[in-house]
Scaffold this motif. Sequence first.
Motif, PDB file in Angstrom:
ATOM      1  N   ASN A   2       0.848  -1.186   0.000  1.00  0.00           N
ATOM      2  CA  ASN A   2       0.000   0.000   0.000  1.00  0.00           C
ATOM      3  C   ASN A   2       0.885   1.238   0.000  1.00  0.00           C
ATOM      4  O   ASN A   2       1.885   1.301   0.713  1.00  0.00           O
ATOM      5  N   ILE A   3       0.486   2.233  -0.787  1.00  0.00           N
ATOM      6  CA  ILE A   3       1.235   3.486  -0.872  1.00  0.00           C
ATOM      7  C   ILE A   3       0.293   4.634  -0.544  1.00  0.00           C
ATOM      8  O   ILE A   3      -0.789   4.739  -1.126  1.00  0.00           O
ATOM      9  N   LEU A   4       0.711   5.513   0.381  1.00  0.00           N
ATOM     10  CA  LEU A   4      -0.043   6.706   0.731  1.00  0.00           C
ATOM     11  C   LEU A   4       0.698   7.906   0.173  1.00  0.00           C
ATOM     12  O   LEU A   4       1.873   8.106   0.454  1.00  0.00           O
ATOM     13  N   VAL A   5      -0.006   8.712  -0.632  1.00  0.00           N
ATOM     14  CA  VAL A   5       0.579   9.929  -1.184  1.00  0.00           C
ATOM     15  C   VAL A   5      -0.157  11.104  -0.559  1.00  0.00           C
ATOM     16  O   VAL A   5      -1.348  11.286  -0.788  1.00  0.00           O
ATOM     17  N   THR A   6       0.552  11.887   0.247  1.00  0.00           N
ATOM     18  CA  THR A   6      -0.063  13.076   0.832  1.00  0.00           C
ATOM     19  C   THR A   6       0.168  14.241  -0.124  1.00  0.00           C
ATOM     20  O   THR A   6       1.226  14.352  -0.743  1.00  0.00           O
ATOM     21  N   GLY A   7      -0.837  15.087  -0.263  1.00  0.00           N
ATOM     22  CA  GLY A   7      -0.740  16.184  -1.215  1.00  0.00           C
ATOM     23  C   GLY A   7      -0.841  15.704  -2.652  1.00  0.00           C
ATOM     24  O   GLY A   7      -0.333  16.334  -3.575  1.00  0.00           O
ATOM     25  N   VAL A  30      -4.649   8.420  -1.916  1.00  0.00           N
ATOM     26  CA  VAL A  30      -4.264   9.818  -2.033  1.00  0.00           C
ATOM     27  C   VAL A  30      -4.977  10.610  -0.941  1.00  0.00           C
ATOM     28  O   VAL A  30      -6.193  10.527  -0.799  1.00  0.00           O
ATOM     29  N   LEU A  31      -4.209  11.367  -0.161  1.00  0.00           N
ATOM     30  CA  LEU A  31      -4.755  12.204   0.898  1.00  0.00           C
ATOM     31  C   LEU A  31      -4.448  13.655   0.565  1.00  0.00           C
ATOM     32  O   LEU A  31      -3.298  14.015   0.321  1.00  0.00           O
ATOM     33  N   ASP A  32      -5.492  14.484   0.509  1.00  0.00           N
ATOM     34  CA  ASP A  32      -5.305  15.901   0.214  1.00  0.00           C
ATOM     35  C   ASP A  32      -6.469  16.682   0.792  1.00  0.00           C
ATOM     36  O   ASP A  32      -7.588  16.175   0.850  1.00  0.00           O
ATOM     37  N   ASN A  33      -6.216  17.929   1.203  1.00  0.00           N
ATOM     38  CA  ASN A  33      -7.291  18.762   1.725  1.00  0.00           C
ATOM     39  C   ASN A  33      -7.894  19.674   0.660  1.00  0.00           C
ATOM     40  O   ASN A  33      -8.812  20.429   0.935  1.00  0.00           O
ATOM     41  N   LEU A  34      -7.363  19.638  -0.552  1.00  0.00           N
ATOM     42  CA  LEU A  34      -7.854  20.386  -1.709  1.00  0.00           C
ATOM     43  C   LEU A  34      -7.811  21.903  -1.517  1.00  0.00           C
ATOM     44  O   LEU A  34      -8.553  22.632  -2.176  1.00  0.00           O
ATOM     45  N   VAL A  35      -6.936  22.392  -0.659  1.00  0.00           N
ATOM     46  CA  VAL A  35      -6.784  23.835  -0.516  1.00  0.00           C
ATOM     47  C   VAL A  35      -6.139  24.414  -1.772  1.00  0.00           C
ATOM     48  O   VAL A  35      -6.585  25.435  -2.293  1.00  0.00           O
ATOM     49  N   ILE A  48      -8.947  10.446  -0.369  1.00  0.00           N
ATOM     50  CA  ILE A  48      -9.461  10.840   0.929  1.00  0.00           C
ATOM     51  C   ILE A  48      -9.276  12.337   1.069  1.00  0.00           C
ATOM     52  O   ILE A  48      -8.124  12.830   1.013  1.00  0.00           O
ATOM     53  N   GLU A  49     -10.368  13.073   1.227  1.00  0.00           N
ATOM     54  CA  GLU A  49     -10.261  14.520   1.438  1.00  0.00           C
ATOM     55  C   GLU A  49     -10.145  14.774   2.935  1.00  0.00           C
ATOM     56  O   GLU A  49     -11.115  14.593   3.686  1.00  0.00           O
ATOM     57  N   ALA A  50      -8.958  15.164   3.372  1.00  0.00           N
ATOM     58  CA  ALA A  50      -8.710  15.410   4.790  1.00  0.00           C
ATOM     59  C   ALA A  50      -7.418  16.213   4.913  1.00  0.00           C
ATOM     60  O   ALA A  50      -6.641  16.327   3.973  1.00  0.00           O
ATOM     61  N   ASP A  51      -7.221  16.734   6.105  1.00  0.00           N
ATOM     62  CA  ASP A  51      -6.005  17.454   6.438  1.00  0.00           C
ATOM     63  C   ASP A  51      -5.258  16.628   7.478  1.00  0.00           C
ATOM     64  O   ASP A  51      -5.879  16.078   8.387  1.00  0.00           O
ATOM     65  N   LEU A  52      -3.949  16.539   7.365  1.00  0.00           N
ATOM     66  CA  LEU A  52      -3.170  15.746   8.329  1.00  0.00           C
ATOM     67  C   LEU A  52      -3.346  16.250   9.757  1.00  0.00           C
ATOM     68  O   LEU A  52      -3.251  15.472  10.704  1.00  0.00           O
ATOM     69  N   SER A  53      -3.633  17.521   9.919  1.00  0.00           N
ATOM     70  CA  SER A  53      -3.829  18.046  11.270  1.00  0.00           C
ATOM     71  C   SER A  53      -5.162  17.581  11.883  1.00  0.00           C
ATOM     72  O   SER A  53      -5.382  17.758  13.069  1.00  0.00           O
ATOM     73  N   ASP A  54      -6.029  16.980  11.062  1.00  0.00           N
ATOM     74  CA  ASP A  54      -7.292  16.427  11.573  1.00  0.00           C
ATOM     75  C   ASP A  54      -7.087  15.117  12.321  1.00  0.00           C
ATOM     76  O   ASP A  54      -7.962  14.695  13.055  1.00  0.00           O
ATOM     77  N   PHE A  55      -5.955  14.461  12.097  1.00  0.00           N
ATOM     78  CA  PHE A  55      -5.731  13.138  12.678  1.00  0.00           C
ATOM     79  C   PHE A  55      -4.976  13.211  13.978  1.00  0.00           C
ATOM     80  O   PHE A  55      -4.161  13.930  14.260  1.00  0.00           O
TER      81      PHE A  55
END
Length: 55
Positions: A2-7, A30-35, A48-55
């Motif tokens: 499994n590969i997680l790509v932030t941003g 893919v994790l991004d907050n779409l800012v 996944i639409e989220a911000d790392l600071s949410d976790f």
Amino acid sequence: MNILVTGGAGYIGSHVVKQLGEQTDHKITVLDNLVTGFKESILYGDFIEADLSDF
């Protein structure tokens, strides 16, 4: 594997996701907050639409 790509919806991240999707058969998330990114630029993987600071 499994590969997680932030941003992954940004310029560089979307190119990384594209390369991974074309050259591997690993599960991509893919994790991004779409800012500053765009969901339409993600061509491979689960999004996944989220911000790392949410976790």
